[in-house]
Design an enzyme around this catalytic site. Structure first.
Site, PDB file in Angstrom:
ATOM      1  N   ARG A  89       0.821  -1.213   0.000  1.00 13.90           N
ATOM      2  CA  ARG A  89       0.000   0.000   0.000  1.00 13.90           C
ATOM      3  C   ARG A  89       0.854   1.261   0.000  1.00 13.90           C
ATOM      4  NH1 ARG A  89      -4.919  -2.689   2.268  1.00 13.90           N
ATOM      5  NH2 ARG A  89      -6.622  -1.205   2.183  1.00 13.90           N
ATOM      6  N   ARG A 146      -9.761   7.339   4.416  1.00 14.80           N
ATOM      7  CA  ARG A 146      -9.120   6.180   3.762  1.00 14.80           C
ATOM      8  C   ARG A 146      -8.937   6.424   2.267  1.00 14.80           C
ATOM      9  NH1 ARG A 146     -12.934   1.527   5.754  1.00 14.80           N
ATOM     10  NH2 ARG A 146     -11.645   0.188   4.457  1.00 14.80           N
TER      11      ARG A 146
HETATM   12  P1  B4P Z   1      -8.356  -4.147   3.864  1.00  8.87           P
HETATM   13  O1  B4P Z   1      -8.674  -5.206   4.842  1.00  8.87           O
HETATM   14  O2  B4P Z   1      -7.305  -4.437   2.840  1.00  8.87           O
HETATM   15  O3  B4P Z   1      -9.761  -3.881   3.175  1.00  8.87           O
HETATM   16  P2  B4P Z   1     -10.417  -2.853   2.182  1.00  8.87           P
HETATM   17  O4  B4P Z   1      -9.400  -2.209   1.291  1.00  8.87           O
HETATM   18  O5  B4P Z   1     -11.235  -1.953   3.045  1.00  8.87           O
HETATM   19  O6  B4P Z   1     -11.478  -3.653   1.311  1.00  8.87           O
HETATM   20  P3  B4P Z   1     -11.448  -4.637   0.023  1.00  8.87           P
HETATM   21  O7  B4P Z   1     -10.978  -3.985  -1.231  1.00  8.87           O
HETATM   22  O8  B4P Z   1     -10.769  -5.921   0.403  1.00  8.87           O
HETATM   23  O9  B4P Z   1     -13.005  -4.850  -0.207  1.00  8.87           O
HETATM   24  P4  B4P Z   1     -13.989  -6.090  -0.012  1.00  8.87           P
HETATM   25  O10 B4P Z   1     -13.724  -7.204  -0.946  1.00  8.87           O
HETATM   26  O11 B4P Z   1     -14.061  -6.434   1.443  1.00  8.87           O
HETATM   27  O12 B4P Z   1      -7.886  -2.804   4.641  1.00  8.87           O
HETATM   28  C1  B4P Z   1      -8.410  -2.332   5.853  1.00  8.87           C
HETATM   29  C2  B4P Z   1      -7.407  -1.463   6.645  1.00  8.87           C
HETATM   30  O13 B4P Z   1      -6.275  -2.295   7.070  1.00  8.87           O
HETATM   31  C3  B4P Z   1      -6.725  -0.300   5.912  1.00  8.87           C
HETATM   32  O14 B4P Z   1      -7.516   0.889   5.917  1.00  8.87           O
HETATM   33  C4  B4P Z   1      -5.417  -0.121   6.760  1.00  8.87           C
HETATM   34  O15 B4P Z   1      -5.636   0.612   7.946  1.00  8.87           O
HETATM   35  C5  B4P Z   1      -5.049  -1.553   7.151  1.00  8.87           C
HETATM   36  N1  B4P Z   1      -4.074  -2.161   6.223  1.00  8.87           N
HETATM   37  C6  B4P Z   1      -4.308  -3.249   5.424  1.00  8.87           C
HETATM   38  N2  B4P Z   1      -3.227  -3.525   4.682  1.00  8.87           N
HETATM   39  C7  B4P Z   1      -2.286  -2.594   4.969  1.00  8.87           C
HETATM   40  C8  B4P Z   1      -0.965  -2.323   4.484  1.00  8.87           C
HETATM   41  N3  B4P Z   1      -0.400  -3.083   3.522  1.00  8.87           N
HETATM   42  N4  B4P Z   1      -0.277  -1.274   4.989  1.00  8.87           N
HETATM   43  C9  B4P Z   1      -0.822  -0.508   5.961  1.00  8.87           C
HETATM   44  N5  B4P Z   1      -2.072  -0.691   6.457  1.00  8.87           N
HETATM   45  C10 B4P Z   1      -2.816  -1.723   5.965  1.00  8.87           C
HETATM   46  O16 B4P Z   1     -15.360  -5.428  -0.493  1.00  8.87           O
HETATM   47  C11 B4P Z   1     -15.946  -4.351   0.179  1.00  8.87           C
HETATM   48  C12 B4P Z   1     -17.460  -4.538   0.251  1.00  8.87           C
HETATM   49  O17 B4P Z   1     -18.006  -4.499  -1.081  1.00  8.87           O
HETATM   50  C13 B4P Z   1     -17.888  -5.895   0.836  1.00  8.87           C
HETATM   51  O18 B4P Z   1     -18.981  -5.694   1.672  1.00  8.87           O
HETATM   52  C14 B4P Z   1     -18.275  -6.722  -0.382  1.00  8.87           C
HETATM   53  O19 B4P Z   1     -19.272  -7.673  -0.097  1.00  8.87           O
HETATM   54  C15 B4P Z   1     -18.775  -5.650  -1.345  1.00  8.87           C
HETATM   55  N6  B4P Z   1     -18.524  -6.003  -2.745  1.00  8.87           N
HETATM   56  C16 B4P Z   1     -17.431  -6.651  -3.231  1.00  8.87           C
HETATM   57  N7  B4P Z   1     -17.537  -6.796  -4.568  1.00  8.87           N
HETATM   58  C17 B4P Z   1     -18.717  -6.193  -4.933  1.00  8.87           C
HETATM   59  C18 B4P Z   1     -19.396  -6.003  -6.186  1.00  8.87           C
HETATM   60  N8  B4P Z   1     -18.893  -6.453  -7.336  1.00  8.87           N
HETATM   61  N9  B4P Z   1     -20.563  -5.326  -6.173  1.00  8.87           N
HETATM   62  C19 B4P Z   1     -21.107  -4.858  -5.003  1.00  8.87           C
HETATM   63  N10 B4P Z   1     -20.511  -5.024  -3.788  1.00  8.87           N
HETATM   64  C20 B4P Z   1     -19.353  -5.689  -3.757  1.00  8.87           C
END
Ligand code: B4P
Length: 197
Positions: A89, A146
């Site tokens: 990231r 974010r």
């Molecule tokens: P992550 O856990 O990586 O999650 P995310 O980016 O919020 O979500 P993602 O893209 O995985 O979406 P998802 O499939 O769940 O990060 C969370 C936090 O962790 C960061 O803010 C940071 O603080 C920390 N962190 C993580 N990695 C880090 C790193 N390398 N360095 C520093 N900090 C770090 O989908 C989201 C939602 O959409 C779900 O509810 C899903 O059901 C829905 N969805 C998915 N696909 C869909 C579609 N096609 N249509 C409709 N809805 C859909």
């Protein structure tokens, strides 16, 4: 080894698609978000420190996530490949990952980015917050933070991999299955190209 990065803004579906990709292609799924959330659930010192950053919509410090990834690469030494989800990231994380993989005499083959606009992302995250209990999804101000962190700190990672000719963006809007089909085609093309070398 076949090593892939699934890239994209918060809520773009990285976690959702990663689960399907690892099942189909037999890769080890490494999600730094999941790793950090497990530390928080276990109430470890690292988890308690990380929670502060996550709850504010900030990134967890580079050295923490890099160390986590380093120990996972050791743990799964015999893997046929890794799918990195939500990592790297920052450019510093990308550079560290290259070094860790070089030690294993391997590298990143491809970075696939899910392109989704901010309005759709906000809708998805707010909806996830209603059921997931994730504290970083329940407050719209934190969600906006974010996105800002993504623009400032994570988008430059795309440039890093573009320079190396490894980056490809695909449409991240549609049904989960439609997006999965696009990703599968992209991965199969990449695997075929790697095998023909
Ligand atoms: P992550 O856990 O990586 O999650 P995310 O980016 O919020 O979500 P993602 O893209 O995985 O979406 P998802 O499939 O769940 O990060 C969370 C936090 O962790 C960061 O803010 C940071 O603080 C920390 N962190 C993580 N990695 C880090 C790193 N390398 N360095 C520093 N900090 C770090 O989908 C989201 C939602 O959409 C779900 O509810 C899903 O059901 C829905 N969805 C998915 N696909 C869909 C579609 N096609 N249509 C409709 N809805 C859909």
């Amino acid at each position: 080894m076949f090593n892939l990065i699934l890239f994209g803004p918060p809520g773009s579906g990285k976690g959702t698609q990663s689960e399907k990709i690892v099942e189909k292609f037999g890769l080890i799924h490494l999600s730094t978000g999941n790793l950090v959330r497990q530390e928080i659930a276990d109430k470890t010192t690292l988890g308690l420190a990380a929670k502060n950053f996550m709850d504010k919509g900030q990134l967890v410090p580079d050295e923490v996530v890099i160390a986590m990834i380093g120990s996972c690469l050791e743990k799964y030494a015999d893997a046929k490949g890794f799918l990195f989800d939500g990592f790297p990231r920052t450019v510093a994380q990308a550079e560290a990952l290259d070094k860790l993989l070089a030690l294993k005499k391997t590298s990143i083959c491809k970075v696939i980015a899910l392109a989704v606009d901010e309005e759709e992302l906000t809708k998805r995250l707010v909806k996830r917050g209603e059921t997931s209990g994730r504290s970083d999804d329940t407050n719209e101000e934190v969600i906006r933070k974010r996105f800002a962190v993504y623009k400032n700190e994570t988008e430059p990672v795309a440039g890093y991999y573009k320079k190396h000719g490894k980056f490809e963006a695909v449409k991240g809007v549609g049904t989960v299955d439609e997006i999965f089909e696009t990703l599968s085609n992209c991965i199969e093309t990449e695997i075929a190209a790697k095998q023909s070398v």
